[in-house]
Write a protein that holds these residues in place. Structure first.
Motif, PDB file in Angstrom:
ATOM      1  N   PRO A 181       0.834  -1.203   0.000  1.00  0.00           N
ATOM      2  CA  PRO A 181       0.000   0.000   0.000  1.00  0.00           C
ATOM      3  C   PRO A 181       0.876   1.264   0.000  1.00  0.00           C
ATOM      4  N   ILE A 182       0.528   2.244  -0.821  1.00  0.00           N
ATOM      5  CA  ILE A 182       1.263   3.511  -0.906  1.00  0.00           C
ATOM      6  C   ILE A 182       0.307   4.643  -0.531  1.00  0.00           C
ATOM      7  N   PRO A 183       0.490   5.260   0.645  1.00  0.00           N
ATOM      8  CA  PRO A 183      -0.408   6.350   1.053  1.00  0.00           C
ATOM      9  C   PRO A 183      -0.318   7.531   0.076  1.00  0.00           C
ATOM     10  N   VAL A 184      -1.466   8.032  -0.326  1.00  0.00           N
ATOM     11  CA  VAL A 184      -1.519   9.220  -1.188  1.00  0.00           C
ATOM     12  C   VAL A 184      -2.591  10.155  -0.630  1.00  0.00           C
ATOM     13  N   GLY A 185      -3.369  10.802  -1.523  1.00  0.00           N
ATOM     14  CA  GLY A 185      -4.419  11.702  -1.057  1.00  0.00           C
ATOM     15  C   GLY A 185      -5.683  10.939  -0.712  1.00  0.00           C
ATOM     16  N   PHE A 186      -6.789  11.670  -0.685  1.00  0.00           N
ATOM     17  CA  PHE A 186      -8.050  11.094  -0.227  1.00  0.00           C
ATOM     18  C   PHE A 186      -8.962  10.808  -1.421  1.00  0.00           C
ATOM     19  N   GLY A 217     -10.847  13.434  -3.571  1.00  0.00           N
ATOM     20  CA  GLY A 217     -11.343  13.940  -2.301  1.00  0.00           C
ATOM     21  C   GLY A 217     -10.674  15.202  -1.810  1.00  0.00           C
ATOM     22  N   ASP A 218      -9.420  15.472  -2.206  1.00  0.00           N
ATOM     23  CA  ASP A 218      -8.740  16.683  -1.728  1.00  0.00           C
ATOM     24  C   ASP A 218      -8.165  17.531  -2.857  1.00  0.00           C
ATOM     25  N   ASP A 219      -8.656  17.302  -4.085  1.00  0.00           N
ATOM     26  CA  ASP A 219      -8.300  18.140  -5.238  1.00  0.00           C
ATOM     27  C   ASP A 219      -6.791  18.178  -5.490  1.00  0.00           C
ATOM     28  N   THR A 220      -6.158  17.005  -5.414  1.00  0.00           N
ATOM     29  CA  THR A 220      -4.706  16.937  -5.632  1.00  0.00           C
ATOM     30  C   THR A 220      -4.373  15.725  -6.501  1.00  0.00           C
ATOM     31  N   PRO A 244     -10.994  16.411  -9.121  1.00  0.00           N
ATOM     32  CA  PRO A 244     -10.341  15.764 -10.263  1.00  0.00           C
ATOM     33  C   PRO A 244     -10.724  14.285 -10.384  1.00  0.00           C
ATOM     34  N   PHE A 245     -10.784  13.810 -11.617  1.00  0.00           N
ATOM     35  CA  PHE A 245     -11.119  12.403 -11.857  1.00  0.00           C
ATOM     36  C   PHE A 245     -10.087  11.706 -12.739  1.00  0.00           C
ATOM     37  N   SER A 246      -9.991  12.099 -14.005  1.00  0.00           N
ATOM     38  CA  SER A 246      -9.152  11.410 -14.988  1.00  0.00           C
ATOM     39  C   SER A 246      -9.455   9.918 -14.985  1.00  0.00           C
ATOM     40  N   TYR A 247     -10.713   9.613 -14.845  1.00  0.00           N
ATOM     41  CA  TYR A 247     -11.118   8.219 -14.797  1.00  0.00           C
ATOM     42  C   TYR A 247     -12.462   8.091 -15.481  1.00  0.00           C
ATOM     43  N   PRO A 248     -12.728   6.997 -16.171  1.00  0.00           N
ATOM     44  CA  PRO A 248     -11.769   5.933 -16.457  1.00  0.00           C
ATOM     45  C   PRO A 248     -10.985   6.223 -17.734  1.00  0.00           C
ATOM     46  N   GLY A 249      -9.752   5.721 -17.795  1.00  0.00           N
ATOM     47  CA  GLY A 249      -8.925   5.891 -18.982  1.00  0.00           C
ATOM     48  C   GLY A 249      -7.476   6.142 -18.638  1.00  0.00           C
ATOM     49  N   THR A 250      -6.626   6.171 -19.665  1.00  0.00           N
ATOM     50  CA  THR A 250      -5.221   6.501 -19.487  1.00  0.00           C
ATOM     51  C   THR A 250      -5.033   7.986 -19.728  1.00  0.00           C
ATOM     52  N   PHE A 251      -4.231   8.631 -18.901  1.00  0.00           N
ATOM     53  CA  PHE A 251      -4.145  10.089 -18.979  1.00  0.00           C
ATOM     54  C   PHE A 251      -2.717  10.614 -18.966  1.00  0.00           C
ATOM     55  N   ILE A 252      -1.714   9.744 -19.048  1.00  0.00           N
ATOM     56  CA  ILE A 252      -0.317  10.189 -19.122  1.00  0.00           C
ATOM     57  C   ILE A 252       0.193   9.954 -20.540  1.00  0.00           C
ATOM     58  N   GLY A 253       0.748  10.992 -21.129  1.00  0.00           N
ATOM     59  CA  GLY A 253       1.291  10.883 -22.471  1.00  0.00           C
ATOM     60  C   GLY A 253       2.720  10.384 -22.465  1.00  0.00           C
ATOM     61  N   PRO A 254       3.316  10.246 -23.628  1.00  0.00           N
ATOM     62  CA  PRO A 254       4.700   9.768 -23.719  1.00  0.00           C
ATOM     63  C   PRO A 254       5.685  10.888 -23.424  1.00  0.00           C
ATOM     64  N   ALA A 255       6.951  10.526 -23.224  1.00  0.00           N
ATOM     65  CA  ALA A 255       8.018  11.521 -23.203  1.00  0.00           C
ATOM     66  C   ALA A 255       8.336  11.875 -24.658  1.00  0.00           C
ATOM     67  N   PHE A 256       8.854  13.072 -24.867  1.00  0.00           N
ATOM     68  CA  PHE A 256       9.063  13.542 -26.233  1.00  0.00           C
ATOM     69  C   PHE A 256      10.544  13.824 -26.476  1.00  0.00           C
ATOM     70  N   THR A 257      10.945  13.629 -27.713  1.00  0.00           N
ATOM     71  CA  THR A 257      12.345  13.775 -28.087  1.00  0.00           C
ATOM     72  C   THR A 257      12.544  15.050 -28.884  1.00  0.00           C
TER      73      THR A 257
END
Length: 624
Positions: free
Chosen positions: A272-277, A297-300, A321-334
């Motif tokens: 388990p990794i503690p994060v926000g609420f 729960g805490d807008d972070t 904030p939600f960003s759910y459901p789905g993938t929301f991180i893009g790739p790194a760029f060169t």
């Protein structure tokens, strides 16, 4: 549990994705209640931009999907019931795609097909299909509901793009869709309610929980469509709201209420990794080094280091904030691939640095002959200053010729014509004013010349002379005269005319005539030097007086031309000017003892002065 197989291709891709890149991967966090999207630079943990999707017609942004290229982002909009398409380079909404009308529909989960140009959108009732090439609606996929009321929410597509997996929250049913025909193949009961993700091999599907409150990860065999294993999370995970896999498929991350469960899918070890609420949304960077947890729960958001399985300090984003459901991180760029990508001002081109930032102020060429002083801007474009073709003549159309870069001046029907700038006065009263200004300006030129002559004579005698007071008196006479005029057109700027006379007579002409620097003494604060001897002084003073008289004569020629044109009468203005220049030439031929710097200049001064006055004529005869 079914065996896990990682193909060599997947392994290679996972390795390549760890190569250094210039631009950061960005996480796009949808903020439900304020209809915005926070753009988070994942490596630095900072919000670098906010996209106002609400202003573009997307209210209550929820589900999210990002293209493999990272250049396009799709967001479902819960209450406006549409999907926003976002350009991630400019962070702007380019269009919105409506969902089919249904009284029970609300846009939620999204998923992209990695092979076909298709976007799938869950709308609680069914799944809408869009063509991502044209951003148009294709069809809907009916879903067999596991119970009523139902909520179709989570979506995932296998790596080959042949299968779409759909979760239903309340019945925990998973629907399996054939993407070639957009039809349902089967349903898997009690398989998972919200989060769903497919293993990189495509052989395994992981789902989170059951009936909205499950605490187990279900493992589905993608061939048999059967649950073959369960991974219990424990640690008080009351609801699995989202799950994500790292690129190798070895680690799974599940969003619980106030922590993220890191799961080794082989050993079933759970950390388990503690994060926000209230974590509602979790995704992994494409190199597997970081996980972003969205804390509704805490807008972070919290960023987790997967090497240490620890989260950094919370980062404030928008409202709920939600960003759910789905993938929301893009790739790194060169940087350096000649494609402008998120985080880059530019990539390639003469105005772009090797770091993909604008080379502001650097010299460049915009390829336009009608601009000068071309330099690179903050947007990495080359821009120059437009060539100023304004000749001060209201009765000529001024334009730069793009093929030569030269200025073209086309006279209008109201132009005075001949070789003079300016317009035919529209009335006698206006003509009277303009004529007076022209003649008064000529008198000012003569007055300034007289001041120079007096200053030169005084210098030869080593006597004091207040040349500035002399010029001030001449300027005062000009101001008093033009102030008394009436019916002057609004376009006639007498102060500007005054300034031009001073610039020419007190500057350029004085410098040209009093050119002998032998004395080493400047002629007041004007251009030119005090004469070194009487012979030089006599020549220079004579030339100065002759030029001033020529200016006066030319002003009379211009006034006569304007009056004749107004009366539709003939007037040989060229003959008038020729006679004036002839008188100047007669006077300058009588001059002797001229310095070597003036002698070669004198023969052309008459014609040059006439050309100069012709060009300036438009500033006085401006009305039409």
């Amino acid at each position: 549990m079914a065996s896990r197989f990682i193909s060599p291709l997947v392994a290679v891709l996972a390795f390549v994705s760890t190569a250094p890149a210039h631009a950061s991967p960005f996480a796009y966090v949808t903020n439900d209640l304020d209809s915005t999207t926070s753009v988070v630079d994942v490596p630095t943990g900072t919000v670098v931009a906010t996209i106002d999707v609400g202003a573009a017609g997307c209210t209550r942004a929820r589900g999210i999907a990002i293209a493999a290229s990272g250049l396009r982002l799709y967001e479902s909009c819960l209450t406006s019931n549409n999907v926003a398409v976002i350009d991630t380079v400019t962070n702007t909404v380019t269009t919105t795609m409506p969902l089919p009308a249904d009284p029970f529909a609300s846009a939620d989960g999204l998923a992209l097909n990695p092979v076909l140009p298709r976007l799938y959108a869950a709308d609680f009732v069914e799944v809408a299909v869009y063509d991502t090439t044209t951003n148009t609606f294709v069809t809907t996929i009916p879903i067999t509901h596991g119970g009523q009321p139902e909520q179709v929410e989570g979506l995932a597509v296998n790596p080959t793009g042949t299968r779409l997996y759909v979760t239903q929250v309340f019945s925990s049913t998973v629907n399996v869709i054939d993407t070639a025909t957009n039809t349902e193949i089967t349903t898997i009961p009690l398989a998972g309610s919200r989060g769903i993700v497919v293993d990189p091999t495509g052989a395994i599907v992981y789902t989170g929980g059951a009936a909205g409150n499950g605490t187990d990860i279900h493992v589905i065999d993608a061939v048999t469509n059967m649950i073959v294993d369960t991974i219990p999370l424990g640690f008080g995970c009351n609801a699995i709201t989202g799950i994500a896999l790292d690129p190798t498929g070895a680690m799974l991350y599940a969003a619980c209420v106030d922590y993220v469960a890191a799961v080794d899918v082989v050993t079933k070890t759970v950390t388990p990794i503690p994060v926000g609420f209230i974590v509602f949304g979790v995704d992994v960077t494409r190199d597997g080094s970081q996980v972003v947890a969205v804390n509704e729960g805490d807008d972070t958001v919290s960023i987790i280091d997967t090497a240490t399985l620890t989260a950094g300090p919370p980062i404030t984003v928008g409202d709920q904030p939600f960003s759910y459901p789905g993938t929301f991180i893009g790739p790194a760029f060169t940087c350096g691939n000649d494609v402008r990508e998120p985080g880059e001002i530019c990539d390639g081109g003469p105005c772009c640095t090797p770091q993909c930032t604008a080379d502001v102020g650097a010299s460049c060429s915009d390829g336009d002959l009608c601009t000068t002083a071309d330099t690179c801007t903050a947007s990495a474009t080359c821009a120059g200053t437009a060539v100023d073709c304004d000749d001060g003549d209201n009765c000529s159309i001024d334009a730069c010729n793009p093929s030569t870069g030269a200025c073209d001046h086309t006279l209008t029907p109201d132009a005075l014509g001949d070789d003079d700038a300016g317009c035919i006065p529209p009335s006698k009263d206006v003509a009277k004013c303009e004529d007076k200004v022209a003649k008064t300006a000529a008198k000012l030129s003569l007055g300034i010349a007289k001041c120079h002559i007096k200053a030169a004579k005084a210098a030869l005698k080593s006597a004091a002379f207040d040349e500035e007071a002399c010029e001030s008196a001449a300027l005062g006479k000009y101001d008093d005269k033009v102030a008394s005029l009436s019916a002057c057109p609004a376009c006639l700027d007498t102060a500007a005319v005054r300034g031009t006379v001073v610039s020419q007579a007190d500057g350029a002409t004085a410098a040209a005539v009093y050119c002998d620097a032998t004395s080493g003494t400047l002629l007041g604060d004007d251009g030119g030097y005090a004469p070194a001897d009487k012979a030089t002084g006599k020549c220079e003073n004579g030339a100065s007086k002759a030029i001033a008289k020529l200016v006066g004569a030319l002003a009379k020629c211009h006034a006569k031309l304007a009056d004749a044109k107004l009366a539709s009468a003939a007037f040989d203005e060229e003959g008038c000017e020729t006679a004036a220049v002839g008188k100047f030439d007669a006077a300058r031929l009588k001059l002797t003892g001229c310095p070597a710097c003036l002698a070669p200049v004198l023969p052309g001064l008459g014609a040059a002065t006439a050309d100069e006055r012709d060009a300036e004529n438009g500033r006085i005869y401006c009305a039409f």
